[in-house]
Enzyme design. Structure first.
Site, short mmCIF file in Angstrom:
data_model
loop_
_atom_site.label_atom_id
_atom_site.label_comp_id
_atom_site.label_asym_id
_atom_site.label_seq_id
_atom_site.Cartn_x
_atom_site.Cartn_y
_atom_site.Cartn_z
CG HIS A 118 29.25 44.33 36.70
ND1 HIS A 118 30.53 44.81 36.57
CD2 HIS A 118 28.95 43.74 35.51
CE1 HIS A 118 31.00 44.52 35.36
NE2 HIS A 118 30.06 43.88 34.70
CB CYS A 119 30.46 49.61 38.81
SG CYS A 119 30.08 49.65 40.57
CD GLU A 120 37.71 49.09 40.35
OE1 GLU A 120 38.88 48.68 40.55
OE2 GLU A 120 37.43 50.31 40.23
#
Length: 246
Positions: free
Chosen positions: A170-172
């Site tokens: 995941h990222c933001e």
């Protein structure tokens, strides 16, 4: 073609079919099938005398796997050894498998511990974002070289008893950095093995990224906070890491 497969319940199917060539990685059983060379029938072989053709040796496991490949079954993980464990949701990239924040919370809570030996949450955000709040137990791997060093130089070996190793990226928002890193791991992993073997055949992306997960499950985050990528106090760090990511 889709890289991974579709949601399913825990289960297993026989091992992968040996390949004579190494197909390009689309991770679909249909593509794998196109690269198989299937032996002819005994009548066809007899008509080619005096050339001696080897007798096909098909176990029940081999036959069942070939049937799965022939049916273009999208349920299987990257090495075609079993269906995906986690329920998935629709995401931006149809070639990746997305899970909801609720599913990640269930993994963290141990709901899948009977089937999962190791689960790795890879946070692809920049370090200042990670330090401002992250999923408990997540590892911060913002650069490709970080992923190679952590996951491929010292691969996580599945435990005895068939328990799985799953990796969740995941990222933001899980729109760019997380999905790109997930694809990068699959490509590098694929290049290290004879098709279709993989160190990490079961990869997922957290839909909505850290922002959505934090809004729903702040108790699974530490510190219990959320620092956006474009925070005004970290403009220099953002510039630096964007340059390193290119």
């Amino acid at each position: 073609r889709r890289l991974f497969g579709s949601p399913s319940v825990p289960g297993s199917v026989p091992g992968p079919v040996p390949k004579r060539g190494v197909p390009s990685d689309r991770d679909s059983p249909a593509n794998a099938q196109r690269h198989r060379t299937v032996a002819g029938s005994p009548e066809q072989e007899a008509s080619l005398e005096p050339v001696a053709w080897p007798e096909p040796c098909r176990s029940a496991q081999l036959q069942e796997m070939e049937n799965l490949l022939a049916s273009d079954d999208q349920e299987l993980i990257g090495d075609f050894s079993k269906p995906h464990l986690l329920p998935t949701v629709e995401g931006k990239d149809p070639g990746l498998k997305y899970i909801s924040p609720g599913t990640l919370a269930a993994v963290l809570s141990g709901r899948y511990s009977s089937f999962v030996g190791s689960s790795v949450v890879v946070d692809c955000r920049y370090p200042y974002e990670y330090e401002g709040g992250h999923v408990k137990g997540a590892v911060n791997l913002p650069l490709q070289r970080d992923v190679e060093e952590f996951l491929l130089e010292r691969p996580i070996v599945p435990q005895e008893g068939g328990k799985r190793v799953i990796v969740i990226f995941h990222c933001e928002f899980s729109v760019e950095r997380g999905p790109k890193m997930c694809k990068f791991l699959r490509e590098r992993d694929r290049s290290c093995h004879e098709y279709p073997r993989l160190h990490y055949p079961e990869l997922y992306v957290l839909k909505g990224g850290y922002r959505e997960f934090f809004s729903q499950f702040p108790g699974h985050c530490e510190p219990r906070d959320y620092r956006p990528m474009e925070h005004p106090a970290f403009k220099e760090e953002l510039r630096k890491f964007r340059g390193q990511s290119r």
